[in-house]
Design an enzyme around this catalytic site. Structure first.
Site, PDB file in Angstrom:
ATOM      1  N   HIS A  17       4.721-102.734 -38.640  1.00 50.75           N
ATOM      2  CA  HIS A  17       5.340-101.517 -39.169  1.00 50.75           C
ATOM      3  C   HIS A  17       6.814-101.455 -38.755  1.00 50.75           C
ATOM      4  CE1 HIS A  17       1.044 -99.758 -38.790  1.00 50.75           C
ATOM      5  NE2 HIS A  17       1.276 -99.870 -40.073  1.00 50.75           N
ATOM      6  N   LYS A  41     -10.288 -92.446 -43.255  1.00 45.13           N
ATOM      7  CA  LYS A  41     -10.223 -92.966 -41.871  1.00 45.13           C
ATOM      8  C   LYS A  41     -10.397 -91.861 -40.843  1.00 45.13           C
ATOM      9  CE  LYS A  41      -7.104 -96.751 -42.956  1.00 45.13           C
ATOM     10  NZ  LYS A  41      -5.722 -97.244 -42.877  1.00 45.13           N
ATOM     11  N   ARG A  93       0.992-107.099 -47.298  1.00 50.57           N
ATOM     12  CA  ARG A  93       0.650-108.242 -46.434  1.00 50.57           C
ATOM     13  C   ARG A  93      -0.030-109.362 -47.198  1.00 50.57           C
ATOM     14  NH1 ARG A  93      -3.078-105.223 -42.585  1.00 50.57           N
ATOM     15  NH2 ARG A  93      -3.614-104.485 -44.655  1.00 50.57           N
ATOM     16  N   SER A 131      -3.517-101.818 -37.754  1.00 52.13           N
ATOM     17  CA  SER A 131      -3.753-100.945 -36.596  1.00 52.13           C
ATOM     18  C   SER A 131      -5.178-101.142 -36.073  1.00 52.13           C
ATOM     19  CB  SER A 131      -3.526 -99.484 -36.989  1.00 52.13           C
ATOM     20  OG  SER A 131      -2.206 -99.313 -37.433  1.00 52.13           O
TER      21      SER A 131
HETATM   22  N1  COA Z   1       2.273-104.395 -40.520  1.00 49.92           N
HETATM   23  C1  COA Z   1       1.098-104.231 -39.889  1.00 49.92           C
HETATM   24  N2  COA Z   1       0.081-103.531 -40.392  1.00 49.92           N
HETATM   25  C2  COA Z   1       0.258-102.972 -41.591  1.00 49.92           C
HETATM   26  C3  COA Z   1       1.439-103.113 -42.312  1.00 49.92           C
HETATM   27  C4  COA Z   1       2.484-103.857 -41.729  1.00 49.92           C
HETATM   28  N3  COA Z   1       3.650-104.028 -42.338  1.00 49.92           N
HETATM   29  N4  COA Z   1       1.309-102.454 -43.482  1.00 49.92           N
HETATM   30  C5  COA Z   1       0.083-101.919 -43.479  1.00 49.92           C
HETATM   31  N5  COA Z   1      -0.547-102.245 -42.340  1.00 49.92           N
HETATM   32  C6  COA Z   1      -1.909-101.876 -41.957  1.00 49.92           C
HETATM   33  C7  COA Z   1      -2.004-100.437 -41.492  1.00 49.92           C
HETATM   34  O1  COA Z   1      -1.840-100.345 -40.089  1.00 49.92           O
HETATM   35  C8  COA Z   1      -3.412-100.088 -41.904  1.00 49.92           C
HETATM   36  O2  COA Z   1      -4.290-100.538 -40.895  1.00 49.92           O
HETATM   37  P1  COA Z   1      -5.692 -99.816 -40.675  1.00 49.92           P
HETATM   38  O3  COA Z   1      -6.436 -99.875 -41.979  1.00 49.92           O
HETATM   39  O4  COA Z   1      -6.324-100.624 -39.630  1.00 49.92           O
HETATM   40  O5  COA Z   1      -5.381 -98.396 -40.243  1.00 49.92           O
HETATM   41  C9  COA Z   1      -3.681-100.951 -43.147  1.00 49.92           C
HETATM   42  O6  COA Z   1      -2.714-101.974 -43.095  1.00 49.92           O
HETATM   43  C10 COA Z   1      -3.559-100.211 -44.439  1.00 49.92           C
HETATM   44  O7  COA Z   1      -2.268 -99.609 -44.505  1.00 49.92           O
HETATM   45  P2  COA Z   1      -1.919 -98.610 -45.668  1.00 49.92           P
HETATM   46  O8  COA Z   1      -2.373 -99.183 -46.965  1.00 49.92           O
HETATM   47  O9  COA Z   1      -0.498 -98.230 -45.538  1.00 49.92           O
HETATM   48  O10 COA Z   1      -2.898 -97.397 -45.401  1.00 49.92           O
HETATM   49  P3  COA Z   1      -2.693 -96.239 -44.408  1.00 49.92           P
HETATM   50  O11 COA Z   1      -4.005 -95.644 -44.098  1.00 49.92           O
HETATM   51  O12 COA Z   1      -1.867 -96.636 -43.245  1.00 49.92           O
HETATM   52  O13 COA Z   1      -1.821 -95.175 -45.297  1.00 49.92           O
HETATM   53  C11 COA Z   1      -1.587 -93.295 -46.760  1.00 49.92           C
HETATM   54  C12 COA Z   1      -2.331 -94.601 -46.477  1.00 49.92           C
HETATM   55  C13 COA Z   1      -1.679 -92.353 -45.570  1.00 49.92           C
HETATM   56  C14 COA Z   1      -0.128 -93.603 -47.046  1.00 49.92           C
HETATM   57  C15 COA Z   1      -2.226 -92.639 -48.039  1.00 49.92           C
HETATM   58  O14 COA Z   1      -3.589 -92.394 -47.765  1.00 49.92           O
HETATM   59  C16 COA Z   1      -1.532 -91.344 -48.427  1.00 49.92           C
HETATM   60  O15 COA Z   1      -0.520 -91.369 -49.120  1.00 49.92           O
HETATM   61  N6  COA Z   1      -2.073 -90.197 -47.968  1.00 49.92           N
HETATM   62  C17 COA Z   1      -1.500 -88.882 -48.287  1.00 49.92           C
HETATM   63  C18 COA Z   1      -2.397 -88.088 -49.234  1.00 49.92           C
HETATM   64  C19 COA Z   1      -2.113 -88.486 -50.674  1.00 49.92           C
HETATM   65  O16 COA Z   1      -1.067 -88.205 -51.220  1.00 49.92           O
HETATM   66  N7  COA Z   1      -3.091 -89.159 -51.299  1.00 49.92           N
HETATM   67  C20 COA Z   1      -2.949 -89.661 -52.651  1.00 49.92           C
HETATM   68  C21 COA Z   1      -2.072 -90.895 -52.664  1.00 49.92           C
HETATM   69  S1  COA Z   1      -2.853 -92.220 -53.464  1.00 49.92           S
END
Ligand code: COA
Length: 166
Positions: A17, A41, A93, A131
């Site tokens: 990140h 989650k 990724r 994460s």
């Molecule tokens: N380096 C390391 N890890 C990374 C990464 C990077 N560059 N990019 C992503 N990851 C990891 C994250 O840590 C996460 O790990 P985890 O599943 O073990 O927690 C995984 O990859 C998935 O990341 P991401 O796709 O970004 O999901 P997220 O849960 O972190 O975020 C939100 C998703 C919160 C952005 C999304 O649910 C959201 O927008 N929520 C708000 C409500 C909303 O508007 N919903 C409708 C939108 S569709």
């Protein structure tokens, strides 16, 4: 002013990140790192704890003056309106990320057609990271030196070990 939003759960922030944050910082006037709710989650760290870990990690890198950390529990598009931003930055990724990211990008554009999602290819060193991987390796006593930002290493490792015992 070009303001981008980098959303995620950040539970906790990893070096992957931080790599995206550093690179996005050079591309926009301001980047808001937005800790959001992913309803599928159950986070280990609270919003406030994740915010503190992000802020400490960002502060440890010289020159990241245009990064702001926020937390919110609503829709991403509403948060973006409130902060006058139209650009979402996400790290990509693997090919396996693509389908989910594509769906989120299209959903956000459906909710607001002016929103654009920009994908940055994650640095190969961190392409395996998430994460959950950090929490799993750490809770089982593995070495996470290459996974967590140095500034938050000790406290995060201690907390993960402590919480995963419960
Ligand atoms: N380096 C390391 N890890 C990374 C990464 C990077 N560059 N990019 C992503 N990851 C990891 C994250 O840590 C996460 O790990 P985890 O599943 O073990 O927690 C995984 O990859 C998935 O990341 P991401 O796709 O970004 O999901 P997220 O849960 O972190 O975020 C939100 C998703 C919160 C952005 C999304 O649910 C959201 O927008 N929520 C708000 C409500 C909303 O508007 N919903 C409708 C939108 S569709």
């Amino acid at each position: 002013m070009r303001i981008a939003v980098y959303p995620g759960s950040f539970d906790p922030i990893t070096k992957g990140h931080l790599d995206i944050i550093k690179r996005a910082s050079k591309m926009f006037d301001k980047v808001i790192v937005a800790i959001a709710v992913n309803s599928s989650k159950r986070p280990m760290f609270t919003f406030d704890e994740r915010k503190a870990l992000l802020e400490k990690s960002v502060a440890s890198v010289p020159g990241l003056d245009n990064i702001q950390v926020e937390a919110f529990d609503g829709l991403l598009v509403d948060f973006m309106h409130q902060h006058d931003s139209r650009i979402i930055v996400k790290g990509l990724r693997f090919v396996s990320d693509f389908e989910y990211e594509f769906q989120m990008a299209l959903t956000n554009r459906k909710l607001d057609e002016e929103i654009e999602t920009m994908f940055m290819v994650t640095c190969y060193k961190y392409s395996y990271l998430s994460s959950s991987i950090v929490k799993e390796v750490c809770s089982l006593g593995g070495d996470v030196t290459d996974m967590l930002p140095e500034a938050i290493m000790d406290e995060t490792v201690a907390e993960i070990k402590n919480r995963s015992k419960k």
